[in-house]
Design an enzyme around this catalytic site. Structure first.
Site, PDB file in Angstrom:
ATOM      1  CE1 TYR A  86       5.288   6.325   8.673  1.00 13.99           C
ATOM      2  CE2 TYR A  86       4.820   4.259   9.813  1.00 13.99           C
ATOM      3  CZ  TYR A  86       5.514   4.962   8.847  1.00 13.99           C
ATOM      4  OH  TYR A  86       6.431   4.307   8.064  1.00 13.99           O
ATOM      5  CB  SER A 119      14.669   4.186   7.774  1.00 13.57           C
ATOM      6  OG  SER A 119      13.689   4.143   6.773  1.00 13.57           O
ATOM      7  CE1 TYR A 167       9.760   3.708   1.443  1.00 14.48           C
ATOM      8  CE2 TYR A 167      11.372   3.251   3.164  1.00 14.48           C
ATOM      9  CZ  TYR A 167      10.909   4.042   2.123  1.00 14.48           C
ATOM     10  OH  TYR A 167      11.616   5.177   1.761  1.00 14.48           O
ATOM     11  CG  LEU A 190       1.928  -5.191  -2.101  1.00 13.39           C
ATOM     12  CD1 LEU A 190       0.625  -5.426  -1.355  1.00 13.39           C
ATOM     13  CD2 LEU A 190       2.203  -6.321  -3.080  1.00 13.39           C
TER      14      LEU A 190
END
Length: 326
Positions: free
Chosen positions: A59, A156, A204, A207
């Site tokens: 990120y 992950s 993750y 939404l």
């Protein structure tokens, strides 16, 4: 406010709703990000009662970690759970995924410096590479745990077989992967294994790029330059099915004087397979609104109504929104 949850078999505890920070300093992922806004997003999360911050080296190539390191200076570090991830190697000039123990060890040390802390609450191997034995990679993190630099070990974007290999010595505490009401593929294979082995699960994209907030309708169109125009969730006939399912949530939201998004997040919090859900945000107000989901307590009937409304998405092998980089 719901009670804190425990990460795996460790003594790390956190709020069941955390903050995903790929839009905090993730200039390589989103256009026009401002550092000041990123700092305010993190502070809004902590001020709203959220304790878990989820970031990653990729990120902003460390910039998200740097901003979080700055933002938490005015808060009690002992009450903050910092989760970060590493595996992206740019040393050759090209992006490669690297799980080599020596590389991961160096990544942890670099993350500690950027975050201005002497320990990480959770460290994830961000993606699996194609060559490193997974138990060896996790073994390197275990040695760092023994040195007090990591409190919990995670992986992950690993397949079930890769998770099993990584957990050969029982060192894996938490797994992070894409999961939402629209992407429930992992419920059939991965999630039962995690629950059986007392490994936490952190989903993750809960939404689904905003689709599960209830803000879209049939008339919305996205330009070709918008990534949503290329995503399966926004393509017909799937898109219409999603909107139809969301309508079943609106009466529940009205009952709780909450938003659709808050009720969706409350569903994850109540889900027995999920430990912490980590919605992202691009505005401080979104963080504060998401945090309010921890005050929404669904009844079992309401939980089942939402579950049933999206039941058909359990059977669909929809694929990930995020492509593996390797």
């Amino acid at each position: 406010m719901v009670q804190n949850v425990t990460i795996g078999k460790t003594d790390v505890t956190a709020t069941p709703l955390g903050l995903g920070t790929n839009a905090v300093g993730g200039y390589n992922l989103f256009p026009n990000l401002k550092d000041e806004n990123g700092l305010n997003i993190v502070k809004a999360g902590l001020e709203s009662g959220i304790t878990l911050l989820d970031t990653a080296y990729v990120y902003g190539l460390g910039h998200s970690e740097e901003l979080i390191g700055q933002a938490i200076k005015d808060f009690d570090r002992s009450k903050i759970v910092i989760a970060t991830k590493g595996a992206h190697d740019f040393s050759s000039g090209e992006q490669e995924i690297n799980n080599n123990p020596k590389f991961l060890t160096a990544q942890v040390e670099a993350s500690l410096k950027r975050l201005q802390t002497d320990y990480l609450d959770i460290y994830y191997i961000h993606f699996p590479d194609k060559t490193t034995p997974k138990a060896e990679a996790v073994g390197a993190l275990q040695r760092l745990r023994e040195q007090g630099k990591i409190r919990a070990i995670g992986v992950s974007n690993f397949s079930l077989d890769q998770v099993k290999e990584a957990n050969a010595d029982g060192y894996v505490d938490v797994v992070e992967d894409e999961f939402s009401l629209l992407h429930q593929d992992r419920e059939a294979d991965l999630l039962p294994y995690l629950k059986e082995n007392k490994i936490s699960f952190v989903p993750y994209f809960p939404l689904a790029s905003g689709l599960l907030t209830g803000k879209y309708n049939q008339d919305v169109q996205f330009p070709e330059t918008d990534i949503r125009s290329q995503m399966a969730d926004f393509q017909q006939p799937r898109y219409s099915k999603v909107l139809k399912a969301i309508e079943k949530i609106r009466p529940i939201a009205k009952t709780h004087q909450a938003t659709v998004a808050q009720c969706v997040l409350a569903w994850y919090i109540m889900n027995p397979y999920i430990t912490v859900v980590i919605p992202g945000a691009k505005k401080p107000t979104q963080v504060a609104a998401n945090a309010q989901a921890m005050n929404v307590t669904l009844t079992q009937t309401e939980y089942d109504t939402i579950d049933t409304a999206f039941a058909e998405f359990k059977a669909i092998q929809s694929g990930k929104s995020l492509a593996d980089p390797d």
